[in-house]
Design a protein around this motif. Sequence first.
Motif, PDB file in Angstrom:
ATOM      1  N   TYR A 135       0.830  -1.378   0.135  1.00  0.00           N
ATOM      2  CA  TYR A 135       0.056   0.125  -0.157  1.00  0.00           C
ATOM      3  C   TYR A 135       0.966   1.244  -0.024  1.00  0.00           C
ATOM      4  O   TYR A 135       0.676   1.977  -0.601  1.00  0.00           O
ATOM      5  N   VAL A 136       1.945   1.350   0.656  1.00  0.00           N
ATOM      6  CA  VAL A 136       2.764   2.419   0.820  1.00  0.00           C
ATOM      7  C   VAL A 136       3.492   2.580  -0.345  1.00  0.00           C
ATOM      8  O   VAL A 136       3.478   3.856  -1.113  1.00  0.00           O
ATOM      9  N   VAL A 137       3.964   1.425  -1.414  1.00  0.00           N
ATOM     10  CA  VAL A 137       4.477   1.822  -2.721  1.00  0.00           C
ATOM     11  C   VAL A 137       3.505   2.143  -3.602  1.00  0.00           C
ATOM     12  O   VAL A 137       3.513   2.930  -4.474  1.00  0.00           O
ATOM     13  N   THR A 138       2.265   1.535  -3.402  1.00  0.00           N
ATOM     14  CA  THR A 138       1.219   2.079  -4.324  1.00  0.00           C
ATOM     15  C   THR A 138       0.664   3.649  -4.134  1.00  0.00           C
ATOM     16  O   THR A 138       0.547   4.200  -5.214  1.00  0.00           O
ATOM     17  N   LEU A 139       0.804   4.061  -2.887  1.00  0.00           N
ATOM     18  CA  LEU A 139       0.536   5.308  -2.834  1.00  0.00           C
ATOM     19  C   LEU A 139       1.524   6.256  -3.101  1.00  0.00           C
ATOM     20  O   LEU A 139       1.435   7.299  -3.804  1.00  0.00           O
ATOM     21  N   ALA A 140       3.155   6.003  -2.760  1.00  0.00           N
ATOM     22  CA  ALA A 140       3.821   6.900  -3.215  1.00  0.00           C
ATOM     23  C   ALA A 140       4.285   6.775  -4.742  1.00  0.00           C
ATOM     24  O   ALA A 140       4.362   7.933  -5.395  1.00  0.00           O
ATOM     25  N   ASN A 154       1.989   6.136  -7.163  1.00  0.00           N
ATOM     26  CA  ASN A 154       0.638   6.789  -7.926  1.00  0.00           C
ATOM     27  C   ASN A 154       0.617   8.368  -7.515  1.00  0.00           C
ATOM     28  O   ASN A 154       0.336   9.178  -8.442  1.00  0.00           O
ATOM     29  N   LEU A 155       0.865   8.712  -6.368  1.00  0.00           N
ATOM     30  CA  LEU A 155       0.954  10.173  -6.086  1.00  0.00           C
ATOM     31  C   LEU A 155       2.091  10.894  -6.791  1.00  0.00           C
ATOM     32  O   LEU A 155       2.150  12.084  -7.322  1.00  0.00           O
ATOM     33  N   GLY A 156       3.107   9.983  -6.902  1.00  0.00           N
ATOM     34  CA  GLY A 156       4.338  10.573  -7.466  1.00  0.00           C
ATOM     35  C   GLY A 156       4.106  10.851  -9.136  1.00  0.00           C
ATOM     36  O   GLY A 156       4.567  11.859  -9.679  1.00  0.00           O
ATOM     37  N   VAL A 157       3.541   9.902  -9.877  1.00  0.00           N
ATOM     38  CA  VAL A 157       2.983  10.138 -11.163  1.00  0.00           C
ATOM     39  C   VAL A 157       2.295  11.223 -11.298  1.00  0.00           C
ATOM     40  O   VAL A 157       2.183  12.345 -12.179  1.00  0.00           O
ATOM     41  N   LEU A 158       1.039  11.526 -10.359  1.00  0.00           N
ATOM     42  CA  LEU A 158       0.271  12.683 -10.305  1.00  0.00           C
ATOM     43  C   LEU A 158       0.831  14.111 -10.106  1.00  0.00           C
ATOM     44  O   LEU A 158       0.622  14.998 -10.953  1.00  0.00           O
ATOM     45  N   LEU A 159       1.872  13.921  -9.150  1.00  0.00           N
ATOM     46  CA  LEU A 159       2.540  15.243  -8.801  1.00  0.00           C
ATOM     47  C   LEU A 159       3.470  15.514 -10.025  1.00  0.00           C
ATOM     48  O   LEU A 159       3.539  16.838 -10.520  1.00  0.00           O
ATOM     49  N   LEU A 160       4.464  14.470 -10.592  1.00  0.00           N
ATOM     50  CA  LEU A 160       5.129  14.909 -11.791  1.00  0.00           C
ATOM     51  C   LEU A 160       4.174  15.539 -12.896  1.00  0.00           C
ATOM     52  O   LEU A 160       4.616  16.462 -13.627  1.00  0.00           O
ATOM     53  N   ILE A 161       3.148  14.900 -13.266  1.00  0.00           N
ATOM     54  CA  ILE A 161       2.208  15.353 -14.315  1.00  0.00           C
ATOM     55  C   ILE A 161       1.570  16.738 -14.043  1.00  0.00           C
ATOM     56  O   ILE A 161       1.692  17.465 -14.945  1.00  0.00           O
ATOM     57  N   ARG A 162       1.551  16.944 -12.790  1.00  0.00           N
ATOM     58  CA  ARG A 162       0.836  18.373 -12.298  1.00  0.00           C
ATOM     59  C   ARG A 162       2.009  19.489 -12.477  1.00  0.00           C
ATOM     60  O   ARG A 162       1.464  20.452 -12.976  1.00  0.00           O
ATOM     61  N   ILE A 163       3.287  19.034 -12.257  1.00  0.00           N
ATOM     62  CA  ILE A 163       4.170  20.315 -12.106  1.00  0.00           C
ATOM     63  C   ILE A 163       5.038  20.428 -13.230  1.00  0.00           C
ATOM     64  O   ILE A 163       5.706  21.585 -13.664  1.00  0.00           O
ATOM     65  N   LEU A 213      -7.364   6.484 -10.296  1.00  0.00           N
ATOM     66  CA  LEU A 213      -8.057   5.195 -10.242  1.00  0.00           C
ATOM     67  C   LEU A 213      -7.383   4.154  -9.368  1.00  0.00           C
ATOM     68  O   LEU A 213      -8.278   3.654  -8.687  1.00  0.00           O
ATOM     69  N   ASP A 214      -6.135   4.065  -9.710  1.00  0.00           N
ATOM     70  CA  ASP A 214      -5.407   3.031  -8.918  1.00  0.00           C
ATOM     71  C   ASP A 214      -5.450   3.151  -7.283  1.00  0.00           C
ATOM     72  O   ASP A 214      -5.517   2.393  -6.671  1.00  0.00           O
ATOM     73  N   LEU A 215      -5.560   4.614  -7.112  1.00  0.00           N
ATOM     74  CA  LEU A 215      -5.416   5.148  -5.787  1.00  0.00           C
ATOM     75  C   LEU A 215      -6.449   4.800  -5.141  1.00  0.00           C
ATOM     76  O   LEU A 215      -6.574   4.193  -4.065  1.00  0.00           O
ATOM     77  N   CYS A 216      -7.693   4.983  -5.757  1.00  0.00           N
ATOM     78  CA  CYS A 216      -9.025   4.793  -5.205  1.00  0.00           C
ATOM     79  C   CYS A 216      -9.163   3.247  -5.184  1.00  0.00           C
ATOM     80  O   CYS A 216     -10.028   2.527  -4.007  1.00  0.00           O
ATOM     81  N   TYR A 217      -8.853   2.420  -6.004  1.00  0.00           N
ATOM     82  CA  TYR A 217      -8.867   1.165  -6.381  1.00  0.00           C
ATOM     83  C   TYR A 217      -8.254   0.454  -4.820  1.00  0.00           C
ATOM     84  O   TYR A 217      -9.100  -0.182  -4.197  1.00  0.00           O
TER      85      TYR A 217
END
Length: 330
Positions: free
Chosen positions: A33-38, A40-49, A67-71
């Motif tokens: 779960y920690v790896v999943t959060l890190a 997917n949140l990393g991908v979201l942050l990179l795409i955002r900035i 979706l993977d985070l919610c999943y």
Amino acid sequence: MADGNGTSDFVLLGFPAREDLQGACFVLFLAIYVVTLAGNLGVLLLIRIDPCLHTPMYFFLSHLSLLDLCYSSTIIPRALLNFLVGQKVVSFAGCAAQLFFFAACATSECYLLAAMAYDRYVAVCNPLAYSLIMSQKLCGGLLLGAYSAGVISSTIHTLSIARLPFCRARRIDHFFCDGPPLLALSCSDTRLTEVTIAAVVGFNVLSTTAFILASYSSILSAVLRMRSAPGRRKAFSTCAAHLLSVALYYGSSLVTYLHLSPSHSLEQDKVVSLLYSVAIPMLNPFIYSLRNRDMKNSLRKAKGRVLSSVPTPGSWSAERRRLPWCGEEG
């Protein structure tokens, strides 16, 4: 909902049965779960900035990570609670909510993967008109369609199961509230429900699969006609990650949901469910990032910005020499 034993709670049996292995399972699921959060949140942050990633391809990829985070967040926290404190009782409302959100995310992901395949088809087969075709309006419409399909399908899925009477012992042989193990608990004739679920899931999976295969057949044909070897390699590299994710996700989903007969092994479902509900959300950020040059460049730039913003002892001394008040104090 009819109830033959006077209770509206379910018991998630999870796995394994041995109490001495619960701690090991907790550590394993927590790490995943920690790896999943890190990831997917990393991908979201990179795409955002990074403005270089503000394209349709990464727009869809960011929503895949969401979706993977919610999943995973629909399933793993509850499983961790079960492993940690042995709290395996879940209310009917909680079970129905978990089933609904899980099915909604799963179905939305099917249609999002199809939208990503169409994006790659346009990029490879019609590159000169890519910006015109993949407009903001079209991308928004495809995304809205994916989420709408997820909600509609999940509503049908959940209501079809929720109307069943559960008059047997309410012990769900699974680690979350999923369709097949819930159907196994009903004391009524579930054939109509099984047909309904198989029809809905089958339509979603098979229609999006056919669309993805058609898109990639056209892509393959276009790539093979390319005269430039570097161009072929780039096209194959861009599409390989998406195809790997699709193969893992669709393969495991088909095994579970299109084989709902009573003779089907729930233990097999449990193992396969680990792949599409726990492992794939963790793996997707790596599948899409490790072979993606734009993502790796963005990660290097972000790392460089972070390192340059952290002052070193030498830079502190230089900064003190530049500031008038530092000399006065020292």
